[in-house]
Design a protein around this motif. Structure first.
Motif, mmCIF file in Angstrom:
data_model
loop_
_atom_site.group_PDB
_atom_site.id
_atom_site.type_symbol
_atom_site.label_atom_id
_atom_site.label_comp_id
_atom_site.label_asym_id
_atom_site.label_seq_id
_atom_site.Cartn_x
_atom_site.Cartn_y
_atom_site.Cartn_z
ATOM 1 N N THR A 169 35.306 19.445 20.131
ATOM 2 C CA THR A 169 35.258 20.897 20.276
ATOM 3 C C THR A 169 36.419 21.408 21.121
ATOM 4 O OG1 THR A 169 32.851 20.950 20.056
ATOM 5 C CG2 THR A 169 33.883 22.832 21.133
ATOM 6 N N GLU A 170 36.716 20.726 22.207
ATOM 7 C CA GLU A 170 37.821 21.157 23.076
ATOM 8 C C GLU A 170 39.158 21.088 22.347
ATOM 9 O OE1 GLU A 170 37.639 22.282 26.667
ATOM 10 O OE2 GLU A 170 35.873 22.766 25.458
ATOM 11 N N ILE A 171 39.364 20.038 21.558
ATOM 12 C CA ILE A 171 40.605 19.941 20.787
ATOM 13 C C ILE A 171 40.667 21.054 19.748
ATOM 14 C CG2 ILE A 171 41.939 18.515 19.187
ATOM 15 C CD1 ILE A 171 40.889 16.054 20.644
ATOM 16 N N ASP A 172 39.556 21.315 19.087
ATOM 17 C CA ASP A 172 39.519 22.392 18.091
ATOM 18 C C ASP A 172 39.826 23.750 18.726
ATOM 19 O OD1 ASP A 172 38.984 20.750 15.956
ATOM 20 O OD2 ASP A 172 36.815 21.043 16.023
ATOM 21 N N LEU A 173 39.338 23.969 19.945
ATOM 22 C CA LEU A 173 39.615 25.222 20.633
ATOM 23 C C LEU A 173 41.084 25.330 21.034
ATOM 24 C CD1 LEU A 173 36.457 25.503 22.934
ATOM 25 C CD2 LEU A 173 37.026 26.956 20.975
ATOM 26 N N ALA A 174 41.706 24.206 21.313
ATOM 27 C CA ALA A 174 43.111 24.217 21.733
ATOM 28 C C ALA A 174 44.070 24.433 20.570
ATOM 29 C CB ALA A 174 43.437 22.905 22.444
ATOM 30 N N ILE A 175 43.762 23.868 19.417
ATOM 31 C CA ILE A 175 44.709 23.829 18.302
ATOM 32 C C ILE A 175 45.263 25.196 17.900
ATOM 33 C CG2 ILE A 175 44.795 23.416 15.800
ATOM 34 C CD1 ILE A 175 43.423 20.744 16.285
ATOM 35 N N GLY B 185 47.338 27.331 28.437
ATOM 36 C CA GLY B 185 45.923 27.009 28.541
ATOM 37 C C GLY B 185 45.487 26.028 27.468
ATOM 38 N N ALA B 186 46.017 26.174 26.257
ATOM 39 C CA ALA B 186 45.671 25.257 25.173
ATOM 40 C C ALA B 186 46.186 23.850 25.463
ATOM 41 C CB ALA B 186 46.230 25.773 23.848
ATOM 42 N N GLU B 187 47.380 23.751 26.037
ATOM 43 C CA GLU B 187 47.904 22.438 26.415
ATOM 44 C C GLU B 187 46.952 21.742 27.382
ATOM 45 O OE1 GLU B 187 52.201 22.124 27.436
ATOM 46 O OE2 GLU B 187 52.242 24.266 26.992
ATOM 47 N N VAL B 188 46.523 22.479 28.390
ATOM 48 C CA VAL B 188 45.670 21.889 29.415
ATOM 49 C C VAL B 188 44.275 21.609 28.862
ATOM 50 C CG1 VAL B 188 44.598 22.302 31.662
ATOM 51 C CG2 VAL B 188 47.004 22.874 31.294
ATOM 52 N N ARG B 189 43.775 22.459 27.971
ATOM 53 C CA ARG B 189 42.477 22.191 27.355
ATOM 54 C C ARG B 189 42.529 20.882 26.570
ATOM 55 N NH1 ARG B 189 38.093 25.188 26.671
ATOM 56 N NH2 ARG B 189 39.171 27.103 27.268
ATOM 57 N N PHE B 190 43.625 20.674 25.849
ATOM 58 C CA PHE B 190 43.774 19.408 25.133
ATOM 59 C C PHE B 190 43.818 18.238 26.109
ATOM 60 C CE2 PHE B 190 46.532 15.930 23.925
ATOM 61 C CZ PHE B 190 45.912 15.476 22.776
#
Length: 639
Positions: free
Chosen positions: A193-199, A140-145
């Motif tokens: 924000t999306e990148i921060d959530l993915a990291i 999910g983090a990959e796709v969010r990024f």
């Protein structure tokens, strides 16, 4: 070197085997959605779809790397990027449209389709029964990024765009789906924000050779550095000059018009964190540690340091998965439309030149850009005879000619005493080229081989320069299958040092920290430290230029344009600095390639038109059909 299979290759092979647009769900297929996420194996195919939208930078006809004044081509051998630069963009059917999708050598779907599929993935990955919670979070983090990255690419081409954080339900009314464009600041805030959530849910670094290229924390932090650097730049940060009064149909301002210096501070923090994370996970500047080619043994004996610097920069780009590459994108197979084919100079000894087109050509502007051997611009180095740069000079062993200019042959003064990156990147008349496993002695005047214009052929280097950067020295030109592929660098460590230097200077002004970051890049290029070069009164025309913020800004920008040349950065950098009128609105030049006498050949002529209308061309147009479907959208200014 051991060949590794990149995960993007694996994912795309799965995708192609199962049919494309795997998640392109339309309402009547909604009942099939549960099957997509029924098992981990199926979800993996969905993950493949989300990656498959990454624009193919080495697709010659679809590459955004050709949006530039760095390159030109014969009119009959044009590509989409160069057509845009020649003023042939249209609102009816926009070229290289990331909004609607476009044809290159292969089809590039709309990035809004990509975002749609990413949203579907994020909504449903939690339901896969045979996956661990950790796997679900990581995928999910990959796709969010990726969703954030696709939004960023759209912002860079269109400015303010509609943010699509969630997909609309099937029951949505026509009015609900007629979205408005968000402001530039809202877009950048969303991406950050999306990148921060993915990291937090990404692995620190993917090192398994079977999974190279999958998004990890190091990649995400590096791309966040670029995002925030761009957000702080003049095009987006307080651009009242172009966009004061530019509002949507509700009167909402789409650009901020007040400069905010703190955006540079935020960019500085992001660059510092990205560098620390990259270095702590084994990313380091690339230095060649292989065996020199036999044809260069004499050069090593003559000047090993100079030879090493050329090899450093040359192989930094083409050496697969090397230490400097933070994120790269591989292709599945060798295809006729690869950008390498257009820059490969033909081998006269080969039985076939199938994959050597020899017509995408660097402009004279780029030949002037590179430094002298002393690490200074050619008009700032007192030891470089700038006023007589067009004078003919004969190669001799005392001039390092065993490596850069053929002994006894005449070329212009401009081609002597330049920095290693110049010789690693540009092929010029009476110089050398390393390809086909040999050292080619270049002859680039009319009727000469290899490199010259032959009769009425449309495959010729219209500027009289060739591009070495894309070509692995061992690549062959007799078959597309023999082109040596490598991951196209989407981001590498040297960019992070340049991001840091730029953000620091803009936020705090000159300092040892800026010089240290620049020197990391210059060291690999075999150049003296920036403060040493600009402090020497026997070398520098403008002594101490690096001590002022304005002077250092120019130094940082030129270093960036050199180091990242031909990698697809220049179009975005020139625009975000608001310098497009200087570079993109004037014809590009080259030598008179229809001449075969040296004195006539070395006459500058216009070899390509460039058209740029300010402020219109700072962003690409939205297709008219799209505006008709959604009357809440407004067209970009001037289109």
């Amino acid at each position: 070197m051991k060949k590794h299979i990149n995960v993007l290759v694996v994912l795309l092979l799965i995708l192609f085997a199962t049919g494309c647009e795997y998640l392109d769900i339309v309402p009547e297929k909604t009942q099939e959605l549960s099957l997509v996420f029924e098992r981990k194996e199926q979800a993996y195919k969905a993950l493949a779809t989300c990656y498959s939208y990454l624009p193919k930078s080495d697709d010659l006809y679809g590459s955004h790397a050709t949006l530039t004044d760095e390159l030109t081509s014969p009119i009959r051998q044009s590509v989409n990027g160069l057509e845009i630069m020649r003023g042939k963009q249209s609102v009816g059917n926009p070229l290289l449209s990331l909004w609607q999708g476009y044809n290159g050598g292969s089809w590039q779907p709309s990035l809004y389709n990509a975002i749609n599929d990413c949203n579907i993935f994020l909504e449903n990955i939690v339901n896969v029964p045979d996956m661990t919670e950790r796997e679900k979070r990581e995928w999910g983090a990959e796709v969010r990024f990726l969703k954030a990255y696709y939004h960023f690419l759209l912002v860079m081409r269109y400015g303010p765009i509609p943010i699509m954080d969630k997909n609309f339900p099937i029951s949505a009314s026509p009015d609900e789906v007629r979205v408005f464009r968000n402001s530039v600041d809202e877009c950048f805030d969303f991406i950050e924000t999306e990148i921060d959530l993915a990291i937090p849910d990404l692995p620190a670094r993917v090192t398994n050779t079977n999974f190279l290229g999958r998004v990890d924390r190091t990649i995400a932090a590096a791309m966040k550095s670029r995002v925030l650097l761009y957000a702080a730049s003049p095009l987006f940060n307080g651009n009242a000059q172009f966009y004061a009064g530019y509002t949507d149909k509700n009167g909402k301002a789409l650009f901020n018009t007040s400069y905010d210096s703190e955006k540079w501070g935020t960019a500085l923090e992001a660059a510092e964190y990205a560098i620390q994370l990259a270095e702590s996970n084994g990313v380091q500047m690339y230095f060649f540690d292989g065996e020199y080619r036999d044809y260069d043994n004499a050069n090593v004996i003559y000047d090993q340091a100079f030879t090493e610097s050329i090899y450093n920069y040359k192989f930094m780009f083409v050496d697969r998965w090397n230490s400097e590459l933070i994120w790269g994108l591989s292709r599945v197979t060798s295809d006729w439309y690869q950008i390498q084919a257009s820059t490969l100079i033909k081998n006269t000894a080969a039985s076939s030149n199938e994959a050597a087109w020899q017509w995408l050509s660097p402009t004279y502007r780029m030949a002037e850009l590179y430094y002298t051997k002393n690490g200074l611009p050619i008009d700032q180095d007192l030891t470089f005879d700038y006023d007589n740069k067009f004078e003919l000079r004969r190669g001799a062993s005392a001039d390092l000619s065993v490596f850069v200019v053929q002994i006894g042959q005449e070329t212009v003064q401009l081609h002597f005493d330049r920095e290693p990156r110049f010789y690693a990147t540009l092929a010029f008349d009476r110089g050398y080229n390393r390809a086909h496993g040999i050292k080619q002695h270049l002859r680039m005047r009319n009727g000469e081989v290899p490199g010259g214009k032959m009769g009425s052929s449309n495959d010729y280097l219209v500027s009289g320069y060739g591009l070495k950067k894309y070509i692995h020295p061992d690549t062959q030109g007799d078959s597309y299958a023999n082109l040596i592929n490598y991951p196209w660098p989407l981001i590498r460590l040297s960019e992070l040092y340049l991001n840091y230097a730029e953000a620091y200077n803009e936020y705090k002004g000159p300092g040892v920290e800026v010089y240290a970051a620049l020197n990391e890049v210059r060291k690999r290029a075999g150049l003296p430290n920036v403060e040493d070069a600009w402090s020497d009164p026997s070398l520098a025309r403008t002594v101490g230029k690096h001590l002022s913020q304005d002077g250092l800004r120019e130094i940082i920008q030129q270093e960036r344009l050199i180091e990242l040349a031909f990698e697809g950065h220049r179009y975005d950098d020139i625009r975000r600095w608001k310098q497009a009128e200087e570079y993109f609105a004037t014809p590009v030049q080259g030598w008179s390639v229809t001449e075969n006498q040296a004195a006539r050949f070395y006459t500058l002529i216009n070899v390509g038109e460039r058209s740029f209308i300010t402020p219109r061309d700072y962003f690409q147009p939205i297709r008219t059909e799209e505006l008709s479907r959604n009357p809440n959208l407004i067209q970009n200014l001037g289109w």
